[in-house]
Design a protein around this motif. Structure first.
Motif, mmCIF file in Angstrom:
data_model
loop_
_atom_site.group_PDB
_atom_site.id
_atom_site.type_symbol
_atom_site.label_atom_id
_atom_site.label_comp_id
_atom_site.label_asym_id
_atom_site.label_seq_id
_atom_site.Cartn_x
_atom_site.Cartn_y
_atom_site.Cartn_z
ATOM 1 N N GLY A 319 -22.619 -43.906 -36.755
ATOM 2 C CA GLY A 319 -22.563 -45.304 -36.341
ATOM 3 C C GLY A 319 -22.595 -46.275 -37.501
ATOM 4 N N LYS A 320 -23.135 -45.860 -38.639
ATOM 5 C CA LYS A 320 -23.157 -46.730 -39.818
ATOM 6 C C LYS A 320 -21.754 -46.898 -40.406
ATOM 7 C CE LYS A 320 -27.955 -45.633 -41.012
ATOM 8 N NZ LYS A 320 -28.472 -46.980 -40.707
ATOM 9 N N PHE A 321 -20.861 -45.968 -40.068
ATOM 10 C CA PHE A 321 -19.470 -46.074 -40.511
ATOM 11 C C PHE A 321 -18.606 -46.774 -39.462
ATOM 12 C CE2 PHE A 321 -21.064 -42.463 -42.929
ATOM 13 C CZ PHE A 321 -20.489 -42.629 -44.180
ATOM 14 N N THR A 322 -18.880 -46.490 -38.181
ATOM 15 C CA THR A 322 -17.979 -46.950 -37.124
ATOM 16 C C THR A 322 -18.540 -48.088 -36.277
ATOM 17 O OG1 THR A 322 -18.883 -45.366 -35.519
ATOM 18 C CG2 THR A 322 -17.070 -44.604 -36.924
ATOM 19 N N GLY A 323 -19.859 -48.302 -36.330
ATOM 20 C CA GLY A 323 -20.493 -49.286 -35.474
ATOM 21 C C GLY A 323 -20.836 -48.744 -34.101
ATOM 22 N N LYS A 324 -20.524 -47.452 -33.882
ATOM 23 C CA LYS A 324 -20.812 -46.817 -32.598
ATOM 24 C C LYS A 324 -21.487 -45.474 -32.859
ATOM 25 C CE LYS A 324 -18.653 -45.124 -28.348
ATOM 26 N NZ LYS A 324 -17.381 -44.908 -27.625
ATOM 27 N N ASP A 325 -22.716 -45.302 -32.372
ATOM 28 C CA ASP A 325 -23.457 -44.069 -32.617
ATOM 29 C C ASP A 325 -22.770 -42.882 -31.952
ATOM 30 O OD1 ASP A 325 -25.345 -45.394 -34.078
ATOM 31 O OD2 ASP A 325 -26.767 -45.616 -32.432
ATOM 32 N N THR A 326 -22.805 -41.735 -32.638
ATOM 33 C CA THR A 326 -22.220 -40.491 -32.149
ATOM 34 C C THR A 326 -23.255 -39.380 -32.290
ATOM 35 O OG1 THR A 326 -19.976 -41.142 -32.826
ATOM 36 C CG2 THR A 326 -20.379 -38.792 -32.487
ATOM 37 N N PRO A 327 -23.535 -38.625 -31.235
ATOM 38 C CA PRO A 327 -24.488 -37.521 -31.347
ATOM 39 C C PRO A 327 -24.041 -36.536 -32.428
ATOM 40 C CG PRO A 327 -23.926 -37.920 -29.052
ATOM 41 C CD PRO A 327 -22.982 -38.741 -29.866
ATOM 42 N N ALA A 328 -24.975 -36.107 -33.261
ATOM 43 C CA ALA A 328 -24.630 -35.198 -34.357
ATOM 44 C C ALA A 328 -25.835 -34.341 -34.701
ATOM 45 C CB ALA A 328 -24.173 -35.995 -35.578
ATOM 46 N N CYS A 329 -25.572 -33.061 -34.964
ATOM 47 C CA CYS A 329 -26.649 -32.139 -35.317
ATOM 48 C C CYS A 329 -26.083 -31.086 -36.264
ATOM 49 C CB CYS A 329 -27.214 -31.484 -34.060
ATOM 50 S SG CYS A 329 -28.812 -30.678 -34.296
ATOM 51 N N GLY A 330 -26.850 -30.707 -37.287
ATOM 52 C CA GLY A 330 -26.336 -29.755 -38.260
ATOM 53 C C GLY A 330 -27.396 -28.820 -38.805
ATOM 54 N N PHE A 331 -26.924 -27.720 -39.381
ATOM 55 C CA PHE A 331 -27.807 -26.719 -40.001
ATOM 56 C C PHE A 331 -27.179 -26.331 -41.331
ATOM 57 C CE2 PHE A 331 -30.972 -23.487 -38.058
ATOM 58 C CZ PHE A 331 -31.746 -23.508 -39.203
ATOM 59 N N SER A 332 -27.963 -26.348 -42.409
ATOM 60 C CA SER A 332 -27.459 -26.039 -43.742
ATOM 61 C C SER A 332 -28.179 -24.826 -44.312
ATOM 62 C CB SER A 332 -27.662 -27.239 -44.673
ATOM 63 O OG SER A 332 -27.232 -26.937 -45.992
ATOM 64 N N ILE A 333 -27.413 -23.858 -44.791
ATOM 65 C CA ILE A 333 -27.991 -22.680 -45.440
ATOM 66 C C ILE A 333 -28.135 -22.957 -46.928
ATOM 67 C CG2 ILE A 333 -27.589 -20.276 -46.079
ATOM 68 C CD1 ILE A 333 -26.038 -19.923 -43.564
#
Length: 416
Positions: A319-333
């Protein structure tokens, strides 16, 4: 003055034996994550400095390798601040670039979008075991999925991968940023104090509860608030069901779906996991990145003595890029940490025991050399890995060196 042969501090040369392991692990990562529906993408290693310094990366923003402006844009004589000198930097993780990527390409991507990204990142950090200034990260992210199905898939995919590398009995620690905030609010801390409180809480493993309590008081927070806060952790540890305790204690403060989501994640993962590990709720887990908004998790291994993977939900970043929040989830090894453990365990890449070396005597006639090359060609077509090399004077040492690279069969060819 001779040129320097050692790498820059915090960087390292990678020898063939390690490179073989890295290539194998990279291939296994891609194969495993693709089986879960993740699609490979790639983003540039250089990002806009505004994106990197957006107060979302926590302390990592202090470790950015910044890049000076080029050509006419760079004017050292008139520069009055750092902003006059730099306009970009090397990425310190893959999450900020992914958020920019998705914001720029969302119209061409499915919903939800499951991304797999591997690449080097850079941090001007203090080098230590398993930690370098240039290192590879491996991220999987699910964008556009608001439910805890995203967390379940991420945990299952990552633990499946680790199981394929023969890791077992590791621990997946899980928490919720909304629980951290609700506990702080219930104890009397204000929202602008949360980050500092969490930074101190994150030190619990090193300084203990007495240290956490003392540092909170030394930071100027009311002793009554601190006592109320620390007591909750003590009561939670003694409770038969920590989640049930929180549900009752924080009623009216904590959003209703938080506890149920954690229960669903735990039940689903434990019922369908493909590897052996322990999933535990850890209310002291913080994660340093400021962009996390919900579930957070880490994988801890006794072999390394700390976390080797981590991630969480960051529903506000895109949302900081588009003005509209988008659900997001990630995992990093922590790719480098996994490789460090495997190298220390003398990990052998499957299928490398049949490597062959053809050693030929110097000055071999062209006709006989062609016979050797044809034999090597036939072996390769049959699936073997064959090295053709000139025979050294010290054949014993040469074979010892090749053995370290996985060569187990040697055949010598002479001119006569």
């Amino acid at each position: 003055m001779p040129l320097k042969k050692k790498p820059v501090t915090g960087m390292k040369d990678i020898l063939p034996a390690e490179m073989q392991v890295r290539d194998y692990v990279t291939g296994l990562i891609k194969e495993t994550y693709k089986s879960f529906g993740f699609s490979p993408i790639e983003t540039p290693c250089v990002e806009h400095i505004e994106n990197l310094c957006s107060k979302q990366g926590g302390d990592n923003e202090k470790l950015i390798f910044k890049i000076m402006k080029r050509g006419e844009k760079l004017n050292l004589e008139t520069a009055q601040s750092e902003a006059d000198l730099t306009d970009s930097g090397l990425r310190y993780d893959l999450t900020v670039p992914l958020s920019r990527f998705y914001s720029n390409n969302a119209n061409d991507l499915p919903t939800p979008f499951k991304a797999l990204q591997m690449g080097s990142v850079w941090r001007a950090d203090r080098p230590q075991r398993g930690r370098f200034r240039q290192f590879v990260q491996c991220d999987i992210d699910i964008l556009g999925e608001p439910t805890c199905l995203a967390e379940i898939e991420l945990i299952l995919a990552t633990t499946t991968l680790l199981g394929k590398l023969n890791f077992k009995d590791f621990k997946v620690r899980i928490n919720e940023r909304r629980i951290l905030k609700a506990m702080a609010s219930y104890s009397g801390f204000t929202e602008d104090q949360y980050d500092q409180v969490f930074i101190i809480l994150d030190k619990m493993d090193k300084i203990g509860w007495d240290g956490v309590k003392a540092e909170l008081i030394e930071s100027g927070y009311p002793e009554a608030n601190v006592e109320k806060y620390v007591t909750m952790f003590d009561e939670m540890e003694k409770a038969e069901d920590a989640l049930a305790y929180l549900s009752e204690k924080l009623s009216g403060v904590l959003e209703e779906d938080v506890i149920e989501n954690l229960r669903t994640i735990r039940t689903s993962v434990e019922a369908t996991a493909a590897s052996k590990f322990q999933l535990v709720f850890d209310p002291t887990l913080v994660r340093g990145m400021s962009y996390y908004t919900g579930t957070i998790f880490e994988i801890e291994m006794a072999e390394f003595g700390s976390s080797v993977a981590g991630g969480g939900r960051y529903d506000k970043m895109i949302g900081k890029f588009t003005g509209k929040d988008t659900p997001a989830c990630g995992f990093s090894i922590g790719f480098e940490r996994i490789i460090t453990i495997l190298m220390e365990q003398n990990f052998q890449v499957p299928g490398t025991s049949g490597k062959k070396a053809f050693l030929i005597e110097k000055n071999m006639p062209a006709e006989k050399l062609c016979e050797v090359l044809k034999e090597a060609k036939a072996e390769r077509e049959a699936g073997a890995q064959v090295l053709v090399a000139l025979m050294n004077k010290n054949k014993k040492f040469q074979k010892e060196q090749l053995s370290k690279e996985g060569y187990t069969e040697f055949k010598e060819f002479f001119c006569r």
